[in-house]
Design a protein around this motif. Structure first.
Motif, PDB file in Angstrom:
ATOM      1  N   ARG A 149      25.086 -41.359 -43.921  1.00  0.00           N
ATOM      2  CA  ARG A 149      23.706 -41.914 -43.857  1.00  0.00           C
ATOM      3  C   ARG A 149      24.198 -43.876 -44.072  1.00  0.00           C
ATOM      4  O   ARG A 149      23.840 -44.192 -43.487  1.00  0.00           O
ATOM      5  N   THR A 150      25.380 -43.915 -45.220  1.00  0.00           N
ATOM      6  CA  THR A 150      26.100 -45.239 -45.679  1.00  0.00           C
ATOM      7  C   THR A 150      26.554 -45.525 -44.105  1.00  0.00           C
ATOM      8  O   THR A 150      26.641 -46.951 -43.927  1.00  0.00           O
ATOM      9  N   ARG A 151      27.358 -44.588 -43.827  1.00  0.00           N
ATOM     10  CA  ARG A 151      27.708 -45.243 -41.888  1.00  0.00           C
ATOM     11  C   ARG A 151      26.747 -45.498 -41.054  1.00  0.00           C
ATOM     12  O   ARG A 151      26.964 -47.105 -40.653  1.00  0.00           O
ATOM     13  N   LEU A 152      25.831 -44.899 -40.996  1.00  0.00           N
ATOM     14  CA  LEU A 152      24.672 -45.576 -40.282  1.00  0.00           C
ATOM     15  C   LEU A 152      23.977 -46.779 -40.472  1.00  0.00           C
ATOM     16  O   LEU A 152      23.564 -47.557 -39.330  1.00  0.00           O
ATOM     17  N   ARG A 153      23.626 -47.289 -41.632  1.00  0.00           N
ATOM     18  CA  ARG A 153      23.390 -48.289 -42.279  1.00  0.00           C
ATOM     19  C   ARG A 153      24.064 -49.372 -41.433  1.00  0.00           C
ATOM     20  O   ARG A 153      24.116 -49.908 -41.461  1.00  0.00           O
ATOM     21  N   CYS A 154      25.703 -49.335 -41.408  1.00  0.00           N
ATOM     22  CA  CYS A 154      26.339 -50.100 -41.765  1.00  0.00           C
ATOM     23  C   CYS A 154      26.153 -50.620 -40.434  1.00  0.00           C
ATOM     24  O   CYS A 154      26.958 -51.515 -39.341  1.00  0.00           O
ATOM     25  N   VAL A 155      26.541 -49.617 -39.264  1.00  0.00           N
ATOM     26  CA  VAL A 155      26.189 -49.224 -38.134  1.00  0.00           C
ATOM     27  C   VAL A 155      25.101 -50.401 -37.433  1.00  0.00           C
ATOM     28  O   VAL A 155      25.033 -51.250 -36.576  1.00  0.00           O
ATOM     29  N   ASP A 156      24.039 -49.927 -38.047  1.00  0.00           N
ATOM     30  CA  ASP A 156      22.448 -50.526 -37.733  1.00  0.00           C
ATOM     31  C   ASP A 156      22.323 -52.435 -38.304  1.00  0.00           C
ATOM     32  O   ASP A 156      21.774 -52.855 -38.078  1.00  0.00           O
ATOM     33  N   GLY A 157      23.672 -52.357 -39.516  1.00  0.00           N
ATOM     34  CA  GLY A 157      23.581 -53.805 -39.784  1.00  0.00           C
ATOM     35  C   GLY A 157      24.391 -54.423 -39.358  1.00  0.00           C
ATOM     36  O   GLY A 157      24.949 -55.727 -39.653  1.00  0.00           O
TER      37      GLY A 157
END
Length: 306
Positions: free
Chosen positions: A204-212
């Motif tokens: 989830r942390t990685r995906l938030r970074c990707v989306d951001g």
């Protein structure tokens, strides 16, 4: 005879099996009434104590499946639970599949048991912890059709990291889901899967970074000193600006020993010239928070080098 059946089924037997072994209906009812047998599902009982290493939850799952006959098998979140695939919310529900015709007359007798009219080929079903269940790859394939992106990618990451699904098996999933509702989105989730994420929180942390717009360039980044000594491993890393993001889960980072180890490792990483950021599950619920913090840390490090 009944003892052998119970041993094969983790201490669980059905009324039909007890009658076939020579017990009368009256005897079975008395065993239940006086607490010698514990009812776990419709006409299905735990005989004596649970065998060592078998939790009450596992016994209930076994009972639910056994009570519905030889064609029944665990599916969806229950199959994922048996395989040890993380990423789904905890639930008391037990998901069991039966072929179409067999499912119609079936009654679970337990509100926690959710019946599904699903048919699987023989090679899609296996025994997991003594319970008939869909294989890990079929379990994941069916779940990512039903779940949204963050949960779906977390499931894929967990299956890969725990090695219950291999990278070669992952390549078979597009074929398994071809033509099914949700297949287009699910194929996209497959491209984001990584076997390096050690927990759903890391995913989830990685995906938030990707989306951001600030995707990490490395997962499980190793930091070593000039002599090659390993100072620590960061969950997500940006090697250029030397920024690390840690996903602090309640299980792996709880307790005094874990807290002490985290602090010592963080001190080593900071002394080696890295910025260490720490995020929790609640942080991932805010779409903008994690990428904003990472972006600011990268900017600060960039200014320091100029």
């Amino acid at each position: 005879m009944l003892g052998e059946v119970a041993a094969q089924q983790g201490g669980v037997v059905t009324r039909r099996q007890a009658l076939a072994a020579g017990y009368s209906r009256h005897e079975v009812d008395n065993f239940v009434a006086f607490g010698r047998w514990k009812r776990l599902a419709r006409a299905t009982y735990l005989v004596g104590r649970s065998p060592a290493g078998i939790s009450p939850r596992l016994s209930r799952i076994r009972a639910a499946v056994v009570s519905l006959g030889p064609q029944a098998h665990a599916v969806l979140s229950t199959a994922a639970e048996l395989h040890g695939i993380a990423g789904l919310p905890r639930t008391t529900a037990i998901h069991v599949a039966l072929p179409g015709r067999a499912a119609r007359p079936a009654r679970a007798g337990d509100p926690a048991v959710v019946l599904h009219q699903l048919e699987h080929a023989a090679d899609a079903v296996t025994a997991v912890r003594g319970v008939p269940s869909t294989t890990a790859v079929h379990t994941v394939a069916e779940l990512i059709l039903r779940e949204r992106r963050y949960v779906a990618v977390s499931l894929l990451d967990s299956a890969l990291y725990s090695k219950v699904v291999g990278a070669d098996e992952l390549l078979t999933i597009p074929t398994l889901i071809r033509g099914r509702r949700g297949a287009v989105e699910a194929r996209g989730y497959l491209t984001e899967a990584s076997g390096l994420a050690q927990s759903p929180l890391e995913t989830r942390t990685r995906l938030r970074c990707v989306d951001g717009g600030v995707p990490p360039d490395v997962l499980q980044v190793e930091v070593r000193d000039d002599d090659g000594y390993l100072l620590g491993i960061g969950d997500l890393g940006w090697r250029g600006p030397r920024v690390i993001a840690e996903a602090d889960g309640r299980v792996t980072h709880a307790g005094p020993a874990a807290l002490l180890d985290d602090r010592r490792r963080q001190n080593r990483l900071v002394n080696a010239g890295w910025t260490v950021l720490r995020f929790t599950w609640s942080d991932t619920l805010r779409p903008d928070y994690i990428p904003a913090v990472v972006r600011r840390a990268i900017a600060v490090r960039s200014l320091g080098r100029s």
